[in-house]
Write a protein that holds these residues in place. Structure first.
Motif, PDB file in Angstrom:
ATOM      1  N   GLU A 266       0.799  -1.200  -0.126  1.00 47.86           N
ATOM      2  CA  GLU A 266      -0.141   0.023   0.042  1.00 47.86           C
ATOM      3  C   GLU A 266       1.039   1.273  -0.005  1.00 47.86           C
ATOM      4  O   GLU A 266       0.673   2.307  -0.716  1.00 47.86           O
ATOM      5  CB  GLU A 266      -0.927  -0.126   1.127  1.00 47.86           C
TER       6      GLU A 266
ATOM      7  N   GLU B 293       3.704   1.528  -1.155  1.00 47.56           N
ATOM      8  CA  GLU B 293       4.442   1.514  -2.430  1.00 47.56           C
ATOM      9  C   GLU B 293       3.444   2.343  -3.675  1.00 47.56           C
ATOM     10  O   GLU B 293       3.852   3.070  -4.219  1.00 47.56           O
ATOM     11  CB  GLU B 293       4.897   0.233  -3.205  1.00 47.56           C
ATOM     12  N   GLN B 294       2.227   2.096  -3.229  1.00 46.01           N
ATOM     13  CA  GLN B 294       1.322   2.771  -4.205  1.00 46.01           C
ATOM     14  C   GLN B 294       1.308   4.099  -3.941  1.00 46.01           C
ATOM     15  O   GLN B 294       0.970   5.003  -5.015  1.00 46.01           O
ATOM     16  CB  GLN B 294      -0.101   1.952  -4.049  1.00 46.01           C
ATOM     17  N   GLU B 295       1.313   4.465  -2.582  1.00 46.41           N
ATOM     18  CA  GLU B 295       1.156   5.776  -2.311  1.00 46.41           C
ATOM     19  C   GLU B 295       2.450   6.709  -2.848  1.00 46.41           C
ATOM     20  O   GLU B 295       2.411   7.802  -3.616  1.00 46.41           O
ATOM     21  CB  GLU B 295       1.168   5.981  -0.697  1.00 46.41           C
TER      22      GLU B 295
ATOM     23  N   ALA C  41       1.996   7.236  -6.693  1.00 45.86           N
ATOM     24  CA  ALA C  41       1.073   8.292  -7.012  1.00 45.86           C
ATOM     25  C   ALA C  41       1.855   9.427  -6.665  1.00 45.86           C
ATOM     26  O   ALA C  41       1.632  10.457  -7.485  1.00 45.86           O
ATOM     27  CB  ALA C  41      -0.043   8.263  -6.183  1.00 45.86           C
TER      28      ALA C  41
END
Length: 583
Positions: free
Chosen positions: A217, A219-221, A224
């Motif tokens: 999670e 890593e996705q932030e 972005a």
């Protein structure tokens, strides 16, 4: 607080001291006394010597770890980090020696020996070491949990502390697993330690699963945030640290999976998580349970996605098909329009060039249509185009010969040495050009064989195009005997040639006495004809010459030779059959 390694090595030191070489106790059992006497008299077998040698090596690493532990208590800075690395290296060597000791004990027992009798003096110390290892591992787990309350792994110091605590716990589980193997290899009961591992491994594994998902999670932030500002140094640094933490958690979970499998736990769910997070589908991570679990999870996810997005999916498919059909119609229209314009009188292009250009334009239009359709259904074209570039480079490097054929095809199209339906002789082949693409040419031979020849072989060889000109000269040779009338023969040949309807008046045909051969007087007959009438003229005139020569009494001689015999003075008379004759 002593480390796990120190506690285990206390147990190993008790083995390494091997009091079997010293004194015996009056209350020892007979088997123990016999082992001691054998050691004193140096009557140990080779297997027993190997076991004691392994124990001594373990004691050596125990002593080294004790020294490193003492130095670690007072060290700081880089010296402390260096000692950590040395301790980890020594730990790896210790685990290797433990595995060797286990293998030796098992081999000794399979050979008829009794390792539990050989090491009976140390049974109590061996079992006490298991309790110490379990207690030490509990302390490290508690310390790990306490440090995590205020530890920030997004900083180098926090990540270093987290990694060190994780390694200590991993070492504890690994050492306790090796301890179980050693105890059971010797022949004792290691059930308390085995039960402890079966209880604690799922707890620790579940904690690591949560950490791995949290890492994903985050890593996705970060990804972005980097889309907004790809040069954000702080985010890039946090992303790097997160990647290191993810590797640490993944490696720790992999170790627990191995330990859990050795003690009889079902670790299929943890393997599934590793496959999804790391993408690794190696043989040691996959089994039937893992595959079935992954397939079931993917199937449920697909069903849910279809249920939630079915209408949108159908619309996207319809739009995709509509765009492809539209561009297909457009490609056909452009192909026809281009072909019509190239056939106009002002544009002189070969049929091969026309076919190639129309085909390439049509394919380019369809490729553009495919890209537009993919973009409309939500596929990002940036990665697709980048991937095509990389794939194109790899394919170009791998297909160097094909690129040579491509270049030769371009040169053939530019210089037009032949066209469709031309009869050519190239690359050792004679036939009619049926078709051509950018890498090869298809030739249909006289006996109706289809040959596909790489363009590089054609362009690199002599190309003989026998139908490139509209008019061709038909070369023929006819021989008559030396006794025939030359003017009469010339008149007959001239009449035959000029009376043939397909022989051209201009250029004028040529009929000449060409050669005085060994057996005949040879005339060359060279009429001109259209290229498509070449063989009709050749075959018709040849047939008519034979018929007219027979009618006119002109002979066509066959090869002949005169043989003469001479008799010298005093030679015997030749028999009648040997008299000179002509053949």
């Amino acid at each position: 607080m002593c480390s796990i390694k120190t506690l285990l090595l206390v147990f190993l030191l008790s083995i390494a001291s091997v009091q079997i070489y010293a004194q015996t106790q009056e209350s020892s059992i007979v088997a123990r006394a016999e082992a001691i006497e054998k050691a004193k008299e140096n009557e140990l077998t080779s297997a027993e010597k190997n076991i004691f040698a392994a124990v001594e090596r373990v004691g050596k690493y125990k002593k080294k770890l004790e020294e490193l532990d003492e130095s670690f208590q007072t060290a700081s800075g880089e010296a402390k980090e260096s000692l950590i690395l040395q301790r980890l290296d020594t730990y790896d060597k210790l685990v290797a020696e433990l595995r060797e000791l286990t293998a030796l004990a098992v081999t000794y027992r399979e050979g008829g020996g009794e390792p539990q009798v050989l090491l009976a003096e140390f049974r109590s110390n061996l079992l006490n070491a298991g309790r110490k290892l379990r207690a030490s591992l509990d302390e490290h787990l508690q310390e790990y949990a306490a440090n995590n309350t205020d530890r920030d792994t997004a900083t180098p110091e926090g990540l270093k502390s987290y990694t060190f605590d994780t390694r200590l716990i991993d070492m504890g589980f690994s050492l306790l697993e090796e301890y179980v193997k050693v105890v059971e290899g010797v022949g004792y009961n290691a059930k308390p330690s085995r039960n402890y591992l079966q209880q604690e491994i799922p707890k620790r594994a579940d904690l690591l699963v949560g950490q791995i998902r949290l890492n994903a999670e985050r890593e996705q932030e970060y990804a972005a945030l980097l889309k907004i500002n790809k040069d954000d140094a702080e985010v890039l640094n946090k992303q790097r640290l997160l990647s290191d933490k993810s590797n640490t958690d993944t490696e720790s979970l992999q170790l627990l999976i191995g330990v859990g499998e050795d003690v009889g736990l079902d670790v299929a769910s943890y393997r599934q998580l590793l496959v999804k997070t790391t993408g690794s589908i190696s043989a040691d991570l996959m089994d039937l349970n893992v595959l079935s679990g992954l397939f079931h999870e993917w199937w449920l996810s697909a069903k849910h996605s279809m249920r939630e997005n079915l209408v949108d999916f159908i619309i996207r498919v319809v739009v995709f098909i509509a765009i492809i059909m539209f561009f297909r119609i457009m490609a056909t229209f452009i192909k026809r329009l281009l072909l019509r314009s190239m056939k106009s009188a002002s544009v002189k292009l070969s049929l091969l060039m026309q076919e190639m250009m129309t085909s390439m334009v049509s394919r380019i239009v369809m490729l553009l249509g495919l890209l537009v359709a993919l973009a409309q259904v939500g596929v990002s074209l940036g990665p697709v185009l980048a991937g095509l570039g990389v794939v194109g480079f790899v394919i170009g490097f791998a297909l160097q010969d094909t690129l040579g054929n491509f270049a030769a095809g371009v040169m053939i199209l530019i210089y037009r040495p032949y066209d469709t339906d031309d009869f050519v002789e190239a690359a050792g082949v004679f036939g009619k050009v049926k078709s051509m693409n950018i890498v090869s040419t298809t030739i249909l031979t006289i006996d109706n064989q289809t040959l596909i020849i790489p363009n590089s072989k054609i362009w690199g060889d002599v190309i003989k195009n026998v139908t490139a000109q509209k008019v061709r000269r038909v070369d023929m040779t006819f021989g008559v005997s030396y006794g025939d009338d030359i003017p009469h023969t010339e008149a007959v040949l001239h009449d035959i040639v000029t009376s043939h309807e397909k022989v051209l008046k201009s250029p004028e045909p040529m009929i000449k006495l060409h050669n005085l051969g060994d057996s005949s007087v040879d005339f060359v007959v060279r009429p001109w004809a259209k290229t498509e009438d070449y063989w009709d003229v050749y075959w018709d005139i040849t047939r008519e010459v034979k018929m007219r020569f027979d009618a006119e009494g002109i002979s066509i001689p066959f090869p002949q030779r005169d043989v003469h015999f001479y008799r010298e003075e005093g030679a015997a008379t030749l028999p009648p059959e040997a008299k000179p004759s002509a053949t």
